[in-house]
Design an enzyme around this catalytic site. Sequence first.
Site, PDB file in Angstrom:
ATOM      1  N   GLY A   1       0.850  -1.199   0.000  1.00  0.00           N
ATOM      2  CA  GLY A   1       0.000   0.000   0.000  1.00  0.00           C
ATOM      3  C   GLY A   1       0.882   1.245   0.000  1.00  0.00           C
TER       4      GLY A   1
ATOM      5  CE  LYS B   1      -6.252 -13.291   0.662  1.00  0.00           C
ATOM      6  NZ  LYS B   1      -6.927 -12.290   1.513  1.00  0.00           N
TER       7      LYS B   1
ATOM      8  CE1 TYR C   1      -3.354 -13.731  -1.992  1.00  0.00           C
ATOM      9  CE2 TYR C   1      -4.295 -14.476  -4.069  1.00  0.00           C
ATOM     10  CZ  TYR C   1      -4.265 -13.579  -3.023  1.00  0.00           C
ATOM     11  OH  TYR C   1      -5.153 -12.536  -2.995  1.00  0.00           O
TER      12      TYR C   1
END
Length: 322
Positions: A36, A150, A146
Amino acid sequence: MDVLVTGGAGFIGSHLCEFLVSRGDRVLVLDDLSTGRFENIEHIKGIECVIDSTLNQEVVRDLVKEVDLVFHLAATVGVRLVIEHPINTIVNNIRGTEIVLEESCRYRRPLLITSTSEVYGKSAKEVFEEEDDQIIGPPHKHRWCYAASKAIDEFLALAYWKEKRHPVYIVRLFNIVGPRQTGRYGMVLPTFVTQALKDEPLTVFGDGTQTRSFAYVGDIVPALVKIIESSHLAGQVFNLGNDKPVRIIDLAKKVIERTHSKSEIRLIPYQEAYPNGYEDMLRRVPCLKKIRDAIGYLPKTTLEEMIDIVADDLKRRLEISS
Ligand code: UDP
């Protein structure tokens, strides 16, 4: 409402924060600025940002206590980043979510977790429905950490709903695009548009016949808010995206055409594009029936509009940085 957005300084998070502030909410952001960027949110009036990780349980606890709702978007994302940093991916995505679940449950704050279309893995189904099997590759192919991390988040969240009646909402996002997304971590549309704007070759991996369906961030953000505010939807999983697939080679052609670029298309074999540990999915289209029936969601923005918006945004950013 007072709302906490973890990962609020990221691409999707920053659009969610803008939307919440525009309707009068007080928004707190928790972001470690790993992917971010503070510039994504500095223009949003009144936003409060804590720069720290979701792995810091005390900070998460203090923030959750202050708010009415929690959106958990903080995660390690992007195929390139996942393959290069599998430890971070697994720890951030599993432990970070576990902490956010623990603390939101402690204070009984409704929690929306963004998951991913990646959990369907390499299923060859025409469209993916929420109850479909996961078909993911072996652990030595790091890409799959990933999807696996998740999926664990989803298991844990659904377990909190089952055992503690903690209101959790899980949304699987399918290839979201829009302003502020960066190609740095592998995402294809900003990568192609940046290449086209610089008249560099567009790097299509494999033969380009693999498909994806791209959805506009401005279409999906209101849906996230609608879901968390519909208490009868707690404990459920929803696909969210766009159900119109495009071949990656055709995406490249469209980007060249719409940006009036002189670029050519260069086919790159997968072994060259990524180090060991990569495996592509050949197709990926969400079934949107469940979310349409639940909240009336319909994607509105066309692929052409998305390309134009992303190109305008990247042009502005490339000018600023040059
Ligand atoms: N891709 C590509 N060129 C790039 C980046 C990605 O051809 O420079 C392809 C990639 O192999 C995949 C698709 O574009 O088939 C979408 O990739 P992305 O990393 O954006 O997201 P994914 O859907 O794979 O998570």
